[in-house]
Design a protein around this motif. Structure first.
Motif, short mmCIF file in Angstrom:
data_model
loop_
_atom_site.label_atom_id
_atom_site.label_comp_id
_atom_site.label_asym_id
_atom_site.label_seq_id
_atom_site.Cartn_x
_atom_site.Cartn_y
_atom_site.Cartn_z
N UNK A 245 0.82 -1.21 0.00
CA UNK A 245 0.00 0.00 0.00
C UNK A 245 0.86 1.26 0.00
N UNK A 246 1.93 1.22 0.76
CA UNK A 246 2.81 2.40 0.83
C UNK A 246 3.44 2.67 -0.54
N UNK A 247 3.86 1.62 -1.22
CA UNK A 247 4.47 1.78 -2.55
C UNK A 247 3.47 2.30 -3.57
N UNK A 248 2.17 2.03 -3.32
CA UNK A 248 1.12 2.49 -4.24
C UNK A 248 0.50 3.81 -3.78
N UNK A 249 1.07 4.42 -2.71
CA UNK A 249 0.53 5.67 -2.16
C UNK A 249 -0.93 5.52 -1.75
N UNK A 250 -1.26 4.35 -1.20
CA UNK A 250 -2.63 4.07 -0.73
C UNK A 250 -2.67 4.22 0.79
N UNK A 251 -3.85 4.49 1.38
CA UNK A 251 -3.95 4.64 2.83
C UNK A 251 -3.66 3.33 3.55
N UNK A 252 -2.96 3.42 4.69
CA UNK A 252 -2.63 2.23 5.46
C UNK A 252 -3.69 1.90 6.50
N UNK A 253 -4.61 2.80 6.75
CA UNK A 253 -5.66 2.56 7.75
C UNK A 253 -6.86 1.92 7.09
N UNK A 254 -7.81 1.48 7.93
CA UNK A 254 -9.04 0.92 7.40
C UNK A 254 -9.70 1.93 6.47
N UNK A 255 -10.16 1.45 5.34
CA UNK A 255 -10.66 2.33 4.30
C UNK A 255 -12.07 2.82 4.60
N UNK A 256 -12.49 3.79 3.80
CA UNK A 256 -13.83 4.35 3.95
C UNK A 256 -14.88 3.41 3.34
N UNK A 257 -16.13 3.67 3.67
CA UNK A 257 -17.23 2.91 3.06
C UNK A 257 -17.22 1.45 3.50
N UNK A 258 -17.38 0.55 2.54
CA UNK A 258 -17.48 -0.86 2.86
C UNK A 258 -16.11 -1.50 3.03
N UNK A 259 -15.05 -0.77 2.77
CA UNK A 259 -13.71 -1.34 2.85
C UNK A 259 -13.24 -1.51 4.28
N UNK A 260 -12.14 -2.22 4.44
CA UNK A 260 -11.55 -2.42 5.75
C UNK A 260 -10.46 -3.47 5.69
N UNK A 261 -9.60 -3.50 6.69
CA UNK A 261 -8.53 -4.48 6.79
C UNK A 261 -8.84 -5.41 7.95
N UNK A 262 -8.83 -6.71 7.69
CA UNK A 262 -9.23 -7.71 8.68
C UNK A 262 -8.08 -8.70 8.87
N UNK A 263 -7.56 -8.75 10.11
CA UNK A 263 -6.35 -9.52 10.37
C UNK A 263 -6.71 -10.93 10.86
N UNK A 264 -7.15 -11.75 9.94
CA UNK A 264 -7.49 -13.14 10.24
C UNK A 264 -6.32 -14.05 9.88
N UNK A 265 -6.23 -15.19 10.59
CA UNK A 265 -5.29 -16.21 10.11
C UNK A 265 -5.83 -16.78 8.81
N UNK A 266 -5.00 -17.51 8.10
CA UNK A 266 -5.38 -17.93 6.75
C UNK A 266 -6.64 -18.81 6.72
N UNK A 267 -6.78 -19.80 7.60
CA UNK A 267 -8.01 -20.62 7.54
C UNK A 267 -9.28 -19.80 7.78
N UNK A 268 -9.24 -18.87 8.74
CA UNK A 268 -10.43 -18.06 9.01
C UNK A 268 -10.69 -17.09 7.85
N UNK A 269 -9.64 -16.53 7.29
CA UNK A 269 -9.82 -15.64 6.14
C UNK A 269 -10.41 -16.41 4.96
N UNK B 175 -17.53 -17.24 2.15
CA UNK B 175 -18.86 -16.75 2.51
C UNK B 175 -19.17 -15.41 1.84
N UNK B 176 -18.20 -14.83 1.18
CA UNK B 176 -18.39 -13.52 0.55
C UNK B 176 -18.22 -12.36 1.48
N UNK B 177 -17.64 -12.59 2.66
CA UNK B 177 -17.46 -11.52 3.64
C UNK B 177 -16.15 -10.77 3.44
N UNK B 178 -15.28 -11.27 2.58
CA UNK B 178 -14.04 -10.59 2.22
C UNK B 178 -13.98 -10.46 0.70
N UNK B 179 -13.42 -9.35 0.25
CA UNK B 179 -13.27 -9.12 -1.19
C UNK B 179 -11.93 -9.58 -1.72
#
Length: 252
Positions: free
Chosen positions: A104-128, A134-138
């Motif tokens: 994200x830093x190399x792409x000049x994108x925000x490092x925090x949770x994004x606006x709207x429906x976006x967000x960063x979710x720190x799940x382990x790989x099986x849970x992710x 289930x369609x809960x992550x993009x």
């Protein structure tokens, strides 16, 4: 315990960055990490608060490649588009999340949770994976060895796609951290996703100790792993890469 009975080994959990902090604080003797986390530690870059000068590389263990896996119908015009999506880059403190931040830093994108429906979710790989199905992550942004059974399952069972890292973004990541390398996801490993090999980010996993680790202990650990590489490869195919040239590359 079987191959080196003179050593007392107590495994402890931790991600690549946290393992290096624990080593420096004397909470461990030998740690797994990645070349990128080691570079950050040596240079005192985030997430490290200062330079770590007592770290010593013992050997390379495997190579990881960055995969950007998207739900059907999602297309990225650039990496910054990830900021509007629901993304899981793995658990906090692990090397995959640091690679995601660097991306994200190399792409000049925000490092925090994004606006709207976006967000960063720190799940382990099986849970992710469960939430992705289930369609809960993009998107999943993972550092994994190849071939990886979970990634192969996603390709086989879903209509997902694999996104490329734009060349300019990739070059900026390589310039910012000398632990990263240019890698390739072979088309043969993802035949439904790819019609040709896909350039991506690669990074080695390392075995690291501190400069005061006894040479005899370091040799015994390295000897045991190297002589057991055939057995290790039965547990994970990433260890098939271990030969003398790979194990010692860039360690001195």
């Amino acid at each position: 315990g079987r191959e080196a009975p003179s050593l007392e080994i107590t495994p402890a959990p931790g991600g690549g960055a946290q393992n290096l902090e624990d080593l420096d604080r004397g909470l461990g003797s030998i740690a797994l990490t990645t070349a990128s986390s080691l570079s950050d530690a040596v240079h005192g870059r985030k997430p490290f608060q200062r330079r770590h000068k007592r770290l010593r590389v013992l050997m390379n263990l495997s190579e990881l490649h960055l995969h950007i896996i998207l739900q059907p119908g999602i297309r990225l015009k650039g990496i910054a588009d990830l900021a509007r999506l629901r993304v899981s880059p793995g658990e906090q403190g692990f090397s995959s999340t640091q690679a995601f931040d660097d991306l994200l830093r190399a792409a000049n994108a925000p490092l925090r949770a994004a606006r709207g429906r976006g967000g960063i979710f720190y799940f382990d790989y099986p849970e992710a994976l469960r939430r992705f199905e289930l369609g809960e992550l993009d998107a999943l942004v993972w550092l994994v060895g190849m071939p990886n059974p979970i990634v192969q399952g996603i390709e086989a069972k879903t209509r997902s796609t694999l996104a490329a890292i734009p060349e300019g973004t990739l070059q900026r990541m390589l310039a910012a951290n000398d632990g990263y390398r240019r890698g390739i996801i072979p088309a043969a490993s993802c035949p439904r996703w790819l019609g040709q090999d896909l350039p991506t980010l690669a990074v080695s996993t390392l075995l690291v100790c501190t400069s005061d680790c006894p040479d005899a202990d370091a040799r015994e650990i390295v000897r045991t792993i190297y002589e057991s590489r055939a057995e290790l490869s039965l547990m994970s195919s990433v260890y098939r890469r271990i030969d003398l040239g790979f194990a010692l590359a860039d360690t001195v």
